[in-house]
Design a protein around this motif. Structure first.
Motif, mmCIF file in Angstrom:
data_model
loop_
_atom_site.group_PDB
_atom_site.id
_atom_site.type_symbol
_atom_site.label_atom_id
_atom_site.label_comp_id
_atom_site.label_asym_id
_atom_site.label_seq_id
_atom_site.Cartn_x
_atom_site.Cartn_y
_atom_site.Cartn_z
ATOM 1 N N ILE A 203 0.831 -1.205 0.000
ATOM 2 C CA ILE A 203 0.000 0.000 0.000
ATOM 3 C C ILE A 203 0.865 1.255 0.000
ATOM 4 O O ILE A 203 0.614 2.213 -0.752
ATOM 5 C CB ILE A 203 -0.935 -0.007 1.221
ATOM 6 C CG1 ILE A 203 -1.908 -1.194 1.121
ATOM 7 C CG2 ILE A 203 -1.692 1.316 1.330
ATOM 8 C CD1 ILE A 203 -2.763 -1.385 2.363
ATOM 9 N N LYS A 204 1.905 1.248 0.825
ATOM 10 C CA LYS A 204 2.777 2.414 0.944
ATOM 11 C C LYS A 204 3.542 2.672 -0.343
ATOM 12 O O LYS A 204 3.687 3.831 -0.788
ATOM 13 C CB LYS A 204 3.766 2.182 2.088
ATOM 14 C CG LYS A 204 4.647 3.378 2.417
ATOM 15 C CD LYS A 204 3.886 4.438 3.181
ATOM 16 C CE LYS A 204 4.819 5.542 3.654
ATOM 17 N NZ LYS A 204 4.077 6.616 4.360
ATOM 18 N N ALA A 205 4.035 1.615 -0.989
ATOM 19 C CA ALA A 205 4.836 1.771 -2.208
ATOM 20 C C ALA A 205 3.962 2.007 -3.435
ATOM 21 O O ALA A 205 4.446 2.503 -4.453
ATOM 22 C CB ALA A 205 5.704 0.537 -2.421
ATOM 23 N N GLY A 206 2.706 1.643 -3.364
ATOM 24 C CA GLY A 206 1.824 1.789 -4.508
ATOM 25 C C GLY A 206 1.658 0.501 -5.286
ATOM 26 O O GLY A 206 0.595 0.232 -5.840
ATOM 27 N N SER A 207 2.689 -0.310 -5.332
ATOM 28 C CA SER A 207 2.636 -1.620 -5.982
ATOM 29 C C SER A 207 3.875 -2.402 -5.589
ATOM 30 O O SER A 207 4.890 -1.822 -5.173
ATOM 31 C CB SER A 207 2.562 -1.495 -7.508
ATOM 32 O OG SER A 207 3.799 -1.050 -8.021
ATOM 33 N N PHE A 208 3.785 -3.717 -5.748
ATOM 34 C CA PHE A 208 4.941 -4.551 -5.417
ATOM 35 C C PHE A 208 6.022 -4.455 -6.491
ATOM 36 O O PHE A 208 7.167 -4.857 -6.243
ATOM 37 C CB PHE A 208 4.501 -6.000 -5.223
ATOM 38 C CG PHE A 208 3.653 -6.210 -4.005
ATOM 39 C CD1 PHE A 208 4.142 -5.882 -2.743
ATOM 40 C CD2 PHE A 208 2.369 -6.725 -4.103
ATOM 41 C CE1 PHE A 208 3.368 -6.080 -1.607
ATOM 42 C CE2 PHE A 208 1.589 -6.926 -2.977
ATOM 43 C CZ PHE A 208 2.084 -6.593 -1.722
ATOM 44 N N ASP A 209 5.669 -3.961 -7.662
ATOM 45 C CA ASP A 209 6.676 -3.749 -8.705
ATOM 46 C C ASP A 209 7.731 -2.752 -8.252
ATOM 47 O O ASP A 209 8.922 -2.889 -8.580
ATOM 48 C CB ASP A 209 6.016 -3.250 -9.987
ATOM 49 C CG ASP A 209 5.183 -4.335 -10.663
ATOM 50 O OD1 ASP A 209 5.419 -5.522 -10.375
ATOM 51 O OD2 ASP A 209 4.297 -3.987 -11.472
ATOM 52 N N VAL A 210 7.302 -1.739 -7.526
ATOM 53 C CA VAL A 210 8.237 -0.727 -7.007
ATOM 54 C C VAL A 210 9.215 -1.379 -6.032
ATOM 55 O O VAL A 210 10.421 -1.101 -6.048
ATOM 56 C CB VAL A 210 7.465 0.416 -6.330
ATOM 57 C CG1 VAL A 210 8.429 1.423 -5.706
ATOM 58 C CG2 VAL A 210 6.541 1.101 -7.320
ATOM 59 N N VAL A 211 8.683 -2.240 -5.169
ATOM 60 C CA VAL A 211 9.530 -2.942 -4.200
ATOM 61 C C VAL A 211 10.537 -3.824 -4.921
ATOM 62 O O VAL A 211 11.737 -3.837 -4.594
ATOM 63 C CB VAL A 211 8.659 -3.788 -3.244
ATOM 64 C CG1 VAL A 211 9.532 -4.609 -2.302
ATOM 65 C CG2 VAL A 211 7.719 -2.891 -2.456
ATOM 66 N N TRP A 212 10.071 -4.567 -5.910
ATOM 67 C CA TRP A 212 10.948 -5.473 -6.662
ATOM 68 C C TRP A 212 12.018 -4.702 -7.420
ATOM 69 O O TRP A 212 13.187 -5.119 -7.463
ATOM 70 C CB TRP A 212 10.098 -6.303 -7.616
ATOM 71 C CG TRP A 212 10.834 -7.427 -8.287
ATOM 72 C CD1 TRP A 212 11.423 -7.399 -9.504
ATOM 73 C CD2 TRP A 212 11.056 -8.735 -7.751
ATOM 74 N NE1 TRP A 212 12.000 -8.615 -9.785
ATOM 75 C CE2 TRP A 212 11.792 -9.456 -8.729
ATOM 76 C CE3 TRP A 212 10.704 -9.370 -6.570
ATOM 77 C CZ2 TRP A 212 12.175 -10.775 -8.527
ATOM 78 C CZ3 TRP A 212 11.093 -10.685 -6.374
ATOM 79 C CH2 TRP A 212 11.821 -11.367 -7.344
ATOM 80 N N LYS A 213 11.645 -3.583 -8.021
ATOM 81 C CA LYS A 213 12.603 -2.776 -8.790
ATOM 82 C C LYS A 213 13.693 -2.219 -7.891
ATOM 83 O O LYS A 213 14.879 -2.221 -8.259
ATOM 84 C CB LYS A 213 11.874 -1.647 -9.511
ATOM 85 C CG LYS A 213 12.772 -0.823 -10.418
ATOM 86 C CD LYS A 213 11.977 0.247 -11.161
ATOM 87 C CE LYS A 213 12.901 1.079 -12.064
ATOM 88 N NZ LYS A 213 12.143 2.147 -12.776
ATOM 89 N N ALA A 214 13.329 -1.759 -6.705
ATOM 90 C CA ALA A 214 14.323 -1.243 -5.758
ATOM 91 C C ALA A 214 15.300 -2.338 -5.351
ATOM 92 O O ALA A 214 16.512 -2.099 -5.219
ATOM 93 C CB ALA A 214 13.626 -0.669 -4.536
ATOM 94 N N ALA A 215 14.782 -3.559 -5.162
ATOM 95 C CA ALA A 215 15.658 -4.680 -4.807
ATOM 96 C C ALA A 215 16.582 -5.037 -5.963
ATOM 97 O O ALA A 215 17.761 -5.365 -5.760
ATOM 98 C CB ALA A 215 14.821 -5.878 -4.394
ATOM 99 N N GLN A 216 16.081 -4.984 -7.188
ATOM 100 C CA GLN A 216 16.907 -5.271 -8.362
ATOM 101 C C GLN A 216 18.028 -4.256 -8.508
ATOM 102 O O GLN A 216 19.182 -4.613 -8.783
ATOM 103 C CB GLN A 216 16.040 -5.283 -9.623
ATOM 104 C CG GLN A 216 15.275 -6.561 -9.856
ATOM 105 C CD GLN A 216 14.518 -6.551 -11.159
ATOM 106 O OE1 GLN A 216 13.948 -5.524 -11.543
ATOM 107 N NE2 GLN A 216 14.491 -7.679 -11.851
ATOM 108 N N GLU A 217 17.714 -2.988 -8.334
ATOM 109 C CA GLU A 217 18.713 -1.933 -8.493
ATOM 110 C C GLU A 217 19.827 -2.040 -7.461
ATOM 111 O O GLU A 217 20.960 -1.637 -7.728
ATOM 112 C CB GLU A 217 18.037 -0.565 -8.392
ATOM 113 C CG GLU A 217 17.100 -0.258 -9.566
ATOM 114 C CD GLU A 217 16.332 1.029 -9.360
ATOM 115 O OE1 GLU A 217 16.384 1.579 -8.219
ATOM 116 O OE2 GLU A 217 15.669 1.483 -10.314
ATOM 117 N N SER A 218 19.527 -2.598 -6.314
ATOM 118 C CA SER A 218 20.548 -2.737 -5.271
ATOM 119 C C SER A 218 21.279 -4.069 -5.342
ATOM 120 O O SER A 218 22.144 -4.349 -4.510
ATOM 121 C CB SER A 218 19.893 -2.598 -3.894
ATOM 122 O OG SER A 218 18.984 -3.661 -3.661
ATOM 123 N N GLY A 219 20.932 -4.917 -6.334
ATOM 124 C CA GLY A 219 21.602 -6.201 -6.500
ATOM 125 C C GLY A 219 21.115 -7.293 -5.590
ATOM 126 O O GLY A 219 21.779 -8.330 -5.429
#
Length: 610
Positions: A203-219
């Motif tokens: 809910i806070k991020a707006g979608s789980f895609d945002v969470v996944w993308k942040a994890a991808q960018e950090s390796g």
């Protein structure tokens, strides 16, 4: 320091009272505890559902909820691959190992080792198991105490006493039935705790895609490590092979889990419980892993450890709950209750299994040896409850020693591997190798334990490299601003300069991944016991006569072996039907008459049931 509100404490109190109430119910209302079968095995009358949930809850403790989320947060997603080992290992436990134990129908699985090798083997193995569970209990009780201290500032001593006393009360009063029933609602609260983190972040991020993308960018998203190097902490080989050995050491030959599987009506129900446990186990494991990514998304620009808000990253999950859900009445209390329930389910399991092993493997043989008599049902029940209370007190004491242990998850899995691997090798030797004997089996177990303890506890060990953490987004007006600036300078210097001591400078065996502890212990115990058994037999220092029914060593007790080998041994010992044909002539007509006779070779006598 954030604090819980009145409603949070009320929810926690209700959860603990319900656990005690279930124990009181099965002690006084459903009072059928007339013998140890009822106390330790729930009178073998439990259904599949409570046993399936209990199998999951006793394995996925507070250590898992706190430790796995921290693992993903700090090191990435390679740990997730361990779920494949659960899928691969379940049929092995269900169709090869479980049938052997189910034929015995005893309170202690180590009685198998006495039937297969002798009492000395049973004693050594049960002492080893007791050591494993006592060490593990300390970590499991310490975990929720750590969570409460992080979110409320509540004294750790008080937290440890709450957990230890509650699980001791209901496990001692209600026996296995109370333990199994409490595990159901405790499992639900565990799921609620983890999913509350995931749902809020979505809910806070707006979608789980945002969470996944942040994890991808950090390796942090990485499922491609196929390294066969044993020093690689997590790879496909460590997670599949190491995870399988760890899983089988728990769900295959561990007293705590097999004792639950023996609490159902028949073998078919036991297998069903194990299979139903699999999706529940994987669901909680995967959701806990994803919660680690959710927590990383929230703290991606201000790591709480570098910011000085926590003393260990094992505290990050409860800190996240207070930071994000503290304003919602009762939600933080519900989460902390889930952490407590995760610990309660595991500790009650440990208490019950340790009491069963102590009574069946130590106390009863001692009474029979010293006084030449057996204990009455009343005496066994009294000793069972006394032992449960003793081990409950012991787990409280061990919790105070757990504060010096490093990461919770790695510490727990290390203990499972260091001790569970050799025990798995010992049982495998007995169930698969007909030529194995007692001296060889004990020698292999002790050798394996020595190697495992050497590798697992040998020092110094190289530090575990962490993925990049940031404090760039931490607020500058906090009281620890100076510490932040200092840490930023030190972190930048660390990234620019090489490691002062390369990993290759450490002793090789101390660099081996903790996930290899169980496979190494298993291999050394199995093949070491096999080789030592061969040597003992060659020098006529020992033999395997115990597996035979007769003095001539021709009729093997095939029930001591896994089903495929047992069937093969049984076929070899079946009497042969020999058909002889004779031809005779009668006056006036020719006729062939056949006569049948049963012939039996000396080495192929009729099979006798064990």
């Amino acid at each position: 320091m954030s604090t819980l509100g009145a409603w949070d404490y009320a929810i926690l109190a209700v959860v603990l009272i319900i656990s005690i109430g279930i124990g009181v119910y099965y002690r006084y209302v459903d009072n059928k505890q007339s013998n140890t079968t009822a106390f330790f095995l729930a009178d073998r009358s439990m259904g599949v559902t409570p046993v399936a949930f209990s199998l999951m809850a006793s394995f996925m403790s507070a250590v898992t909820i706190l430790g796995v989320s921290m693992e993903i947060y700090q090191y990435g997603t390679m740990f997730v691959i361990i779920n494949i080992s659960y899928v691969l290992s379940t049929p092995v436990a269900a169709y090869l190992i479980l049938p052997v134990f189910y034929r015995l129908k005893t309170a202690s699985v180590y009685e198998y080792l006495e039937l297969r090798f002798g009492y000395a083997t049973r004693l050594v193995a049960s002492v080893t198991f007791s050591l494993q569970m006592i060490l593990y209990m300390g970590i499991v009780v310490y975990a929720p105490a750590l969570a409460l201290e992080a979110v409320t500032g509540l004294n750790q001593i008080f937290s440890v006493l709450i957990v230890g006393m509650v699980c001791t009360i209901y496990a001692t009063m209600g026996g296995m039935k109370a333990v199994l029933i409490t595990d159901i609602y405790q499992s639900i609260l565990m799921f609620v705790s983890v999913f509350s983190v995931i749902i809020y972040t979505g809910i806070k991020a707006g979608s789980f895609d945002v969470v996944w993308k942040a994890a991808q960018e950090s390796g942090r998203i990485d499922f491609t490590n196929f390294s066969v190097d044993p020093t690689t902490r997590h790879s496909w080989f460590t997670q599949v092979l190491g995870g399988s050995a760890t899983y089988l050491s728990l769900y295959g030959v561990n007293q705590a889990q097999v004792q639950r599987l023996l609490a159902v009506r028949n073998l078919r129900s036991a297998r069903s419980a194990l299979w139903w446990c699999l999706p529940i186990l994987c669901l909680l494991s995967l959701s806990t892993c994803f919660s680690g990514l959710c927590i990383y998304w929230y703290y991606r620009n201000c790591d709480p450890l570098l910011a000085g808000r926590v003393s260990s990253r094992d505290q990050i999950m409860p800190l996240f709950v207070v930071d994000t859900m503290g304003g919602y009445t009762g939600l933080a209390g519900l989460f902390v209750s889930g952490i407590f329930c995760a610990s309660l389910s595991t500790i009650s399991t440990a208490i019950s299994s340790l009491a069963a092993v102590t009574l069946e493997d130590y106390l009863k043989p001692l009474m029979h040896s010293c006084r030449k008599r057996t204990l009455t049902d009343h005496q066994t029940m009294w000793y069972s409850k006394l032992l449960s209370a003793f081990f409950g007190a012991l787990c409280i004491g061990m919790a105070f020693l757990a504060g010096s242990i490093g990461g919770l998850l790695q510490a727990a899995l290390s203990i499972f591997g260091i001790i569970g691997g050799p025990l798995l090798g010992l049982f495998t030797l007995g169930m698969y190798v007909t030529s194995a004997n007692q001296k060889g089996a004990i020698g292999g177990l002790l050798l394996s334990l020595a190697v495992s303890f050497w590798i697992g506890f040998g020092q110094p060990k190289p530090p575990i490299p962490s993925l990049e953490m940031s404090i760039a987004g931490c607020p500058a007006d906090r009281s620890y601003a100076a510490d932040i600036l200092l840490l930023q300078t030190e972190t930048a210097h660390f990234r620019e300069s090489p490691e002062p001591e390369p990993e290759s400078s450490y002793f090789y065996l101390y660099r081996i991944s903790y996930m290899w502890y169980a496979p190494i212990g298993f291999v050394v115990s199995l093949f070491g016991g096999w080789l030592l058994s061969y040597c003992m037999a060659a020098f006529k220092w020992d033999n395997n006569r115990r597996i035979y029914h007769d003095a001539d060593c021709t009729l093997i007790k095939h029930d001591l072996f896994v089903p495929p080998i047992a069937k093969q041994l049984q076929r070899r010992q079946m009497p042969r039907l020999v058909v002889t044909s004779t031809t005779s002539s009668g006056s006036g007509s020719g006729s062939n008459r056949s006569s049948y006779s049963h012939k039996e070779s000396k080495s192929e006598k009729p099979h006798t049931q064990l």
